[in-house]
Scaffold this active site. Sequence first.
Site, PDB file in Angstrom:
ATOM      1  N   PHE A 134      -7.120 -15.375   1.805  1.00  0.00           N
ATOM      2  CA  PHE A 134      -6.261 -14.620   0.890  1.00  0.00           C
ATOM      3  C   PHE A 134      -5.055 -14.131   1.666  1.00  0.00           C
ATOM      4  CE2 PHE A 134      -5.145 -10.680  -1.418  1.00  0.00           C
ATOM      5  CZ  PHE A 134      -5.241 -11.069  -2.739  1.00  0.00           C
ATOM      6  N   GLY A 142       2.378  -4.610   6.148  1.00  0.00           N
ATOM      7  CA  GLY A 142       0.942  -4.459   5.998  1.00  0.00           C
ATOM      8  C   GLY A 142       0.602  -3.569   4.824  1.00  0.00           C
ATOM      9  N   LEU A 244      -7.663  -6.656  -4.270  1.00  0.00           N
ATOM     10  CA  LEU A 244      -7.999  -5.718  -3.203  1.00  0.00           C
ATOM     11  C   LEU A 244      -9.017  -4.689  -3.683  1.00  0.00           C
ATOM     12  CD1 LEU A 244      -4.559  -5.010  -1.474  1.00  0.00           C
ATOM     13  CD2 LEU A 244      -6.343  -6.634  -0.810  1.00  0.00           C
ATOM     14  N   GLU A 368      -7.853  -3.559   4.046  1.00  0.00           N
ATOM     15  CA  GLU A 368      -7.996  -3.285   2.605  1.00  0.00           C
ATOM     16  C   GLU A 368      -7.529  -1.874   2.269  1.00  0.00           C
ATOM     17  OE1 GLU A 368      -8.541  -5.873   1.174  1.00  0.00           O
ATOM     18  OE2 GLU A 368      -9.847  -7.097   2.428  1.00  0.00           O
ATOM     19  N   PHE A 388       4.334   7.386  -1.866  1.00  0.00           N
ATOM     20  CA  PHE A 388       4.412   6.169  -1.077  1.00  0.00           C
ATOM     21  C   PHE A 388       5.823   5.891  -0.584  1.00  0.00           C
ATOM     22  CE2 PHE A 388       0.458   5.393  -3.373  1.00  0.00           C
ATOM     23  CZ  PHE A 388      -0.347   4.920  -2.348  1.00  0.00           C
TER      24      PHE A 388
END
Length: 389
Positions: A134, A142, A244, A368, A388
């Site tokens: 994947f 990342g 994910l 993950e 974020f």
Amino acid sequence: MSSAASLDLLDIDHCLSAEERQIRAVVRQLVDQRVRPEVAGWYEQGRVPVRELAAEFGKLGLLGMHLTGYGCAGASAVAYGLACLELEAGDSGLRSLVSVQGSLAMYAIWRYGSEEQKQQWLPPMAAGEAIGCFGLTEPDHGSDPASMATRARRDGSDWVLHGSKMWITNAPVADVAVIWARTDEGVRGFVVPMDTPGVSAPEITRKMSLRASVTGEIVLDDVRLPASAQLPGATGLRAPLSCLTEARYGIVWGALGAARDCLETALAYAIGREQFGRPLAGFQLTQAKLADMVVELQKGQLLALHLGRTAERGALRPEQVSVGKLNNVREALAIARQCRTIMGANGISGEYPVMRHANNLESVLTYEGTAEIHQLVIGQRLTGISAFA
């Protein structure tokens, strides 16, 4: 009474069905017979027989086991979680193999692929005859997949992909990759056979963690694919993020397997090892450590079980999985480190699994979604404000 049973102070086993306990027993037997005698050597050598293991896992229905149809077992979410726990009690690299195969590569094709793609890839992947990987993470992107640099452009009826992916489990031995790339219409997914011209997958070596797992880079040098390679149901970043979430759910359970194996090892060692004329287990400080660790292990198991039952009702939300991944991996790593202190210098010996698990869990803490990413997912849910960016 086995050491695993003795750690179940809350009788959580009574919350499992007979079928779930049977599935757990079968996977535990496989790990005991096939993995434990070899895994220390695999870790030390940095080599693991992926294809042999995949074939054996496929025979037991462990690959894509929570999916339905196309040769998949259609097991419950809790049964899948228990399998992940037992696999990671052997080694995190083994659970990674199964997780990447089933919850990332196979799930992406199963949920977003065309019928032709499903028929072509899912049966051999479920049988362990084809290995998948994947490709989302990139060398410079990342935790921020929205900034991915890999591009896919149309050229007539074809697609041409260019870019690279990094830290991709199974890549050097894979037959097929699910690659995510930016297009003029947004992020899209592609099913890429690894023997396609322009695709290469150099192995990443000199790892200090997850050494019983094959990890690589995927380099895409103007790789030409037919229009049929695109995953027709995957539009936008929400698609790979949903994959994910599937993988993170397995980690919620799996990390507890590594923790349990460390705790079983340290408990047996403390009972058998004498210092100052008495077993280590007879000292108050040792018992306090053991008590704290089993409390965290059992809390993590209850959390995993609750998330599994929620998933079976079709009500599991991504932020709930973030709670499980954040808590269980963080506590599993703390347990591994604490077990090492009980065992003293022997805790770093390859004759025992504790330091190997601790090293592996350092990677599990990061992949993950790092602990910090999951904290921000939870924070956004609590406040309604994204931190974020």
